[in-house]
Design a protein around this motif. Structure first.
Motif, PDB file in Angstrom:
ATOM      1  N   ASP A  37      -3.678  11.221  -0.154  1.00  0.00           N
ATOM      2  CA  ASP A  37      -4.283  12.479   0.264  1.00  0.00           C
ATOM      3  C   ASP A  37      -4.448  13.221  -0.387  1.00  0.00           C
ATOM      4  O   ASP A  37      -3.312  13.862  -1.849  1.00  0.00           O
TER       5      ASP A  37
ATOM      6  N   SER B 214       5.619   5.050   2.619  1.00  0.00           N
ATOM      7  CA  SER B 214       4.900   6.532   2.742  1.00  0.00           C
ATOM      8  C   SER B 214       5.581   7.840   2.044  1.00  0.00           C
ATOM      9  O   SER B 214       6.659   7.143   2.074  1.00  0.00           O
TER      10      SER B 214
ATOM     11  N   LEU C 293      -3.415   5.519  -1.458  1.00  0.00           N
ATOM     12  CA  LEU C 293      -4.603   6.213  -1.081  1.00  0.00           C
ATOM     13  C   LEU C 293      -3.461   7.554  -0.804  1.00  0.00           C
ATOM     14  O   LEU C 293      -2.341   7.385  -0.528  1.00  0.00           O
TER      15      LEU C 293
ATOM     16  N   ASN D 189      -2.474  10.358  10.752  1.00  0.00           N
ATOM     17  CA  ASN D 189      -2.962  10.035   9.627  1.00  0.00           C
ATOM     18  C   ASN D 189      -2.633   7.829   9.100  1.00  0.00           C
ATOM     19  O   ASN D 189      -2.722   7.313   8.948  1.00  0.00           O
ATOM     20  N   LEU D 190      -0.922   8.368   9.143  1.00  0.00           N
ATOM     21  CA  LEU D 190      -0.484   7.610   8.306  1.00  0.00           C
ATOM     22  C   LEU D 190      -0.131   6.395   9.619  1.00  0.00           C
ATOM     23  O   LEU D 190       0.267   5.264   8.924  1.00  0.00           O
TER      24      LEU D 190
ATOM     25  N   GLU E 182       0.592  11.244   2.028  1.00  0.00           N
ATOM     26  CA  GLU E 182       0.189  11.818   3.252  1.00  0.00           C
ATOM     27  C   GLU E 182       1.253  12.531   4.098  1.00  0.00           C
ATOM     28  O   GLU E 182       2.479  12.205   4.463  1.00  0.00           O
TER      29      GLU E 182
ATOM     30  N   ILE F 297       0.775  -1.114   0.046  1.00  0.00           N
ATOM     31  CA  ILE F 297       0.405  -0.132   0.173  1.00  0.00           C
ATOM     32  C   ILE F 297       0.358   1.131   0.325  1.00  0.00           C
ATOM     33  O   ILE F 297       1.665   1.416   0.838  1.00  0.00           O
TER      34      ILE F 297
ATOM     35  N   TYR G 189       1.093   5.150   0.290  1.00  0.00           N
ATOM     36  CA  TYR G 189       0.405   6.323   1.585  1.00  0.00           C
ATOM     37  C   TYR G 189       0.797   7.768   0.586  1.00  0.00           C
ATOM     38  O   TYR G 189       1.636   7.041   1.867  1.00  0.00           O
TER      39      TYR G 189
ATOM     40  N   VAL H  10       3.793  -0.570   3.623  1.00  0.00           N
ATOM     41  CA  VAL H  10       2.808   0.292   3.736  1.00  0.00           C
ATOM     42  C   VAL H  10       4.621   0.888   3.365  1.00  0.00           C
ATOM     43  O   VAL H  10       5.164   1.354   4.020  1.00  0.00           O
TER      44      VAL H  10
ATOM     45  N   LEU I 173      -2.912   4.170   9.519  1.00  0.00           N
ATOM     46  CA  LEU I 173      -2.765   3.391   8.341  1.00  0.00           C
ATOM     47  C   LEU I 173      -2.255   2.383   8.582  1.00  0.00           C
ATOM     48  O   LEU I 173      -2.039   0.889   8.292  1.00  0.00           O
ATOM     49  N   GLN I 174      -0.994   2.493   9.714  1.00  0.00           N
ATOM     50  CA  GLN I 174       0.186   1.307   9.026  1.00  0.00           C
ATOM     51  C   GLN I 174      -0.351   0.249  10.336  1.00  0.00           C
ATOM     52  O   GLN I 174      -0.011  -0.994  10.062  1.00  0.00           O
TER      53      GLN I 174
END
Ligand code: MN
Length: 205
Positions: free
Chosen positions: A51, A29, A49, A12-13, A7, A3, A5, A27, A16-17
């Motif tokens: 942002d 990021s 995902l 928020n990170l 962000e 995934i 992300y 993840v 999700l983690q």
């Protein structure tokens, strides 16, 4: 699955983690869109995902547009702060598959990740479609190309089409006739004595 992300909010990170860890996902990021774009080809995420408001000079939707323009079909979930009705349309128009509003709803996010994982692991429905569509494209291509050159086509097509029709027509007819003869032959033979080479086997005499 992997995934990505993008962000700029660490809270928020980390949320999700935690969700990804529960499902055994990896993840990757970034806090800015530029890095996500640069690394996308090597990251090869299964789900994105995104942002919408990011730290860098471009928005999340800019990143999505550029990814789609480069031909990436990776599913993208937009993550945006304001739950305005117009936001969903902006995200879909940019190329996102769906939309999720902050603050991140944990249950919905877990369900979304599971749904995309299931889709990733169940691809056989998509595969039969290209195989059936490919012959259709090939047959369409020939007439279109011939129509473009009108003068030449008038000379060429009479040579090509009769040959193709005879070849394709002759093969099935030849098989059908042979089968028909074989089927009718035993019924005729007992009735007609002149078929001497085949008839001596008849035990009725
Ligand atoms: Mn943000």
């Amino acid at each position: 699955m992997k995934i990505l992300y993008v962000e700029d909010n660490p809270a928020n990170l980390s949320l999700l983690q935690r969700i990804a860890r529960m499902g055994g996902h990896i993840v990757v990021s970034y806090t800015d869109g530029e890095s996500a774009l640069t690394q996308f080809e090597s990251d090869k995420p299964d789900l994105v995902l995104m942002d919408v408001q990011l730290a860098g000079g471009i928005t999340g939707l800019d990143v999505v547009r550029m990814l789609r323009a480069r031909g990436y079909k990776t599913p993208i979930i937009a993550v945006t702060a304001y739950a305005m009705t117009g936001d969903r349309d902006r995200c879909i128009e940019a190329g996102c598959d769906t939309y999720i509003a902050k603050p991140l709803p944990v249950a919905e996010l877990v369900e979304l990740v599971q749904r995309y994982e299931a889709r990733l692991n169940a691809p056989p429905v998509i595969q039969p479609l290209p195989s059936t569509s490919t012959p259709t494209v090939e047959t369409k291509t020939a007439p279109v190309a011939a129509n473009s050159e009108v003068e030449v086509q008038a000379v060429v097509t009479p040579f090509i089409e009769p040959v193709l029709e005879k070849e394709t027509a002759a093969k099935p007819e030849a098989h059908e006739e042979t089968k028909a003869e074989r089927l009718t032959a035993p019924m005729i033979k007992p009735m007609t004595p002149p078929d001497s080479p085949a008839s001596p086997a008849a035990p009725l005499r």
